[in-house]
Scaffold this motif. Structure first.
Motif, PDB file in Angstrom:
ATOM      1  N   GLU A 148       0.828  -1.210   0.000  1.00  0.00           N
ATOM      2  CA  GLU A 148       0.000   0.000   0.000  1.00  0.00           C
ATOM      3  C   GLU A 148       0.861   1.257   0.000  1.00  0.00           C
ATOM      4  OE1 GLU A 148      -4.158  -1.147   2.133  1.00  0.00           O
ATOM      5  OE2 GLU A 148      -2.438  -0.778   3.393  1.00  0.00           O
ATOM      6  N   ILE A 149       1.934   1.219   0.794  1.00  0.00           N
ATOM      7  CA  ILE A 149       2.799   2.408   0.821  1.00  0.00           C
ATOM      8  C   ILE A 149       3.386   2.642  -0.563  1.00  0.00           C
ATOM      9  CG2 ILE A 149       4.912   3.336   1.801  1.00  0.00           C
ATOM     10  CD1 ILE A 149       4.266   1.794   4.327  1.00  0.00           C
ATOM     11  N   THR A 150       3.872   1.558  -1.186  1.00  0.00           N
ATOM     12  CA  THR A 150       4.422   1.708  -2.533  1.00  0.00           C
ATOM     13  C   THR A 150       3.370   2.222  -3.489  1.00  0.00           C
ATOM     14  OG1 THR A 150       5.635  -0.271  -1.958  1.00  0.00           O
ATOM     15  CG2 THR A 150       5.873   0.533  -4.189  1.00  0.00           C
ATOM     16  N   PHE A 151       2.161   1.671  -3.360  1.00  0.00           N
ATOM     17  CA  PHE A 151       1.086   2.082  -4.270  1.00  0.00           C
ATOM     18  C   PHE A 151       0.796   3.570  -4.117  1.00  0.00           C
ATOM     19  CE2 PHE A 151      -3.137   2.591  -5.881  1.00  0.00           C
ATOM     20  CZ  PHE A 151      -3.216   1.695  -6.917  1.00  0.00           C
ATOM     21  N   VAL A 152       0.735   4.038  -2.873  1.00  0.00           N
ATOM     22  CA  VAL A 152       0.406   5.445  -2.671  1.00  0.00           C
ATOM     23  C   VAL A 152       1.526   6.333  -3.189  1.00  0.00           C
ATOM     24  CG1 VAL A 152       0.025   7.193  -0.926  1.00  0.00           C
ATOM     25  CG2 VAL A 152      -1.171   5.036  -0.790  1.00  0.00           C
ATOM     26  N   LEU A 153       2.783   5.930  -2.954  1.00  0.00           N
ATOM     27  CA  LEU A 153       3.890   6.772  -3.422  1.00  0.00           C
ATOM     28  C   LEU A 153       3.904   6.848  -4.941  1.00  0.00           C
ATOM     29  CD1 LEU A 153       6.775   5.838  -0.985  1.00  0.00           C
ATOM     30  CD2 LEU A 153       5.347   7.861  -1.032  1.00  0.00           C
ATOM     31  N   VAL A 154       3.807   5.677  -5.601  1.00  0.00           N
ATOM     32  CA  VAL A 154       3.793   5.679  -7.070  1.00  0.00           C
ATOM     33  C   VAL A 154       2.562   6.411  -7.583  1.00  0.00           C
ATOM     34  CG1 VAL A 154       3.789   4.212  -9.106  1.00  0.00           C
ATOM     35  CG2 VAL A 154       5.134   3.588  -7.146  1.00  0.00           C
ATOM     36  N   GLY A 155       1.442   6.279  -6.841  1.00  0.00           N
ATOM     37  CA  GLY A 155       0.235   6.979  -7.253  1.00  0.00           C
ATOM     38  C   GLY A 155       0.393   8.488  -7.180  1.00  0.00           C
TER      39      GLY A 155
END
Lengths: 222, 117
Positions: free
Chosen positions: A25-32
């Protein structure tokens, strides 16, 4: 089965709050965030070529998001088709229409405030509805991959063969149409230059001129 | 992963594309914004497919179809933009108002001034 799975995911989501995110989720939010920023620069920058290059970044970020959602095949299709061909086509289009290289102050049209208001209203409504609806929904990303190439090939050629073939016919028709469109007035480029010179004089009668010009140029060519 | 993250990201990307379609003047930039909107929909489709896990994988299949249709759309769209550019010497969408209805037929001078400007 679907109901049971939904109930299971609901209970799984109930014990996972938004305040203790997983690594995915953290990766997803950062890339998002990167993707969203690149998309915003794409629609606001005044340099046209830069807009295409920022679009590459937004589309690449979306490919990473697909990978994080275990849709591996779609991620590579995204890289191949969008970044590989669509952006290149857009850059070709920018060059062929003689887009200015530097800043062009008239990149935004006059209805920018209205567009901003509409977009903000739509964003607020959509985000509110989506958050309200899917606050407790949990996607289980464990288990076998949902979108590996093997799985994708299997469902595509087992369940979706007919749409797939129809789509290939559509793609062929679209490409033939694009060739026909860009080739039909190959001789109009000469007249396009002439029309550009006295364009201001002819704008109000442009409908008559444009209906007349391609036919006339075609006759001249023959 | 919470479904809210991809759904919210898709909604925001869609609205970014919506703003671009409405606010941009160059037709190619409008096409770029349309691509952003299509990509937002694709992200939604993939996320919901991974969530629902149906055996048909309708979301991912539809995503592939949308990508192919977007490629076709960009080809046709660029061909049309190029043709308009050749005919007009400009690809600004807000200057292509030949088929617009005249608001006030009794004020042609103001209308003409606006068109030329």
């Amino acid at each position: 089965m679907s109901l049971a799975a939904t109930a299971a995911t609901a209970t799984a989501a109930a014990e996972r709050g938004f305040l203790s995110p997983t690594g995915v989720e953290i990766t997803f939010v950062l890339v998002g965030l990167v993707t969203l920023g690149a998309a915003m620069v794409t629609v606001t920058t005044r340099q046209l070529v830069h807009a295409a290059l920022w679009l590459v970044m937004a589309l690449g970020g979306l490919a990473v998001e697909y990978l994080l959602l275990t849709a591996e095949f779609i991620a590579w299709v995204q890289v191949l088709i969008y970044i590989g061909s669509v952006v290149v086509l857009l850059l070709f289009g920018l060059m062929l229409t003689k887009a200015p290289i530097g800043r062009s102050p008239d990149a935004d049209s006059g209805n920018r405030p209205v567009a901003l208001a509409v977009a903000l209203a739509a964003a607020a409504a959509l985000v509110w509805v989506v958050v309200d609806a899917f606050r407790t929904t949990w996607i289980g990303l464990d288990g076998p991959a949902q979108g590996s190439t093997e799985v994708s090939g299997r469902f595509l050629f087992r369940n979706w063969v007919l749409p797939f073939e129809a789509l290939s016919v559509l793609l062929l028709a679209a490409l033939v149409g694009a060739i026909a469109l860009s080739r039909k007035n190959g001789g109009a480029a000469k007249n396009g230059g002439a029309a550009k010179v006295d364009r201001t004089a002819k704008v109000d009668s442009a409908a008559d001129e444009d209906s007349g010009t391609p036919g006339a140029s075609g006759k001249e060519q023959r | 992963m919470h479904l809210a993250y991809p759904a919210v990201l898709a909604a925001l990307l869609f609205c970014t594309g919506l703003y671009g379609v409405l606010a941009r003047r160059n037709a190619i930039l409008v096409l770029m914004s349309v691509e952003l909107m299509l990509n937002a929909v694709n992200l939604n489709l993939v996320a919901f497919d991974v969530w629902i896990r149906d055996t048909l994988h309708a979301g991912q299949a539809l995503t592939l179809f949308v990508i192919a249709i977007a490629a076709a759309e960009i080809g046709i769209g660029l061909a049309i933009v190029l043709m308009v550019y050749r005919n007009r010497g400009s690809s600004d969408v807000d200057r292509l108002r030949d088929t617009a209805e005249r608001a006030e037929p009794d004020a042609p001078a103001a209308e003409k001034a606006e068109v030329i400007a």
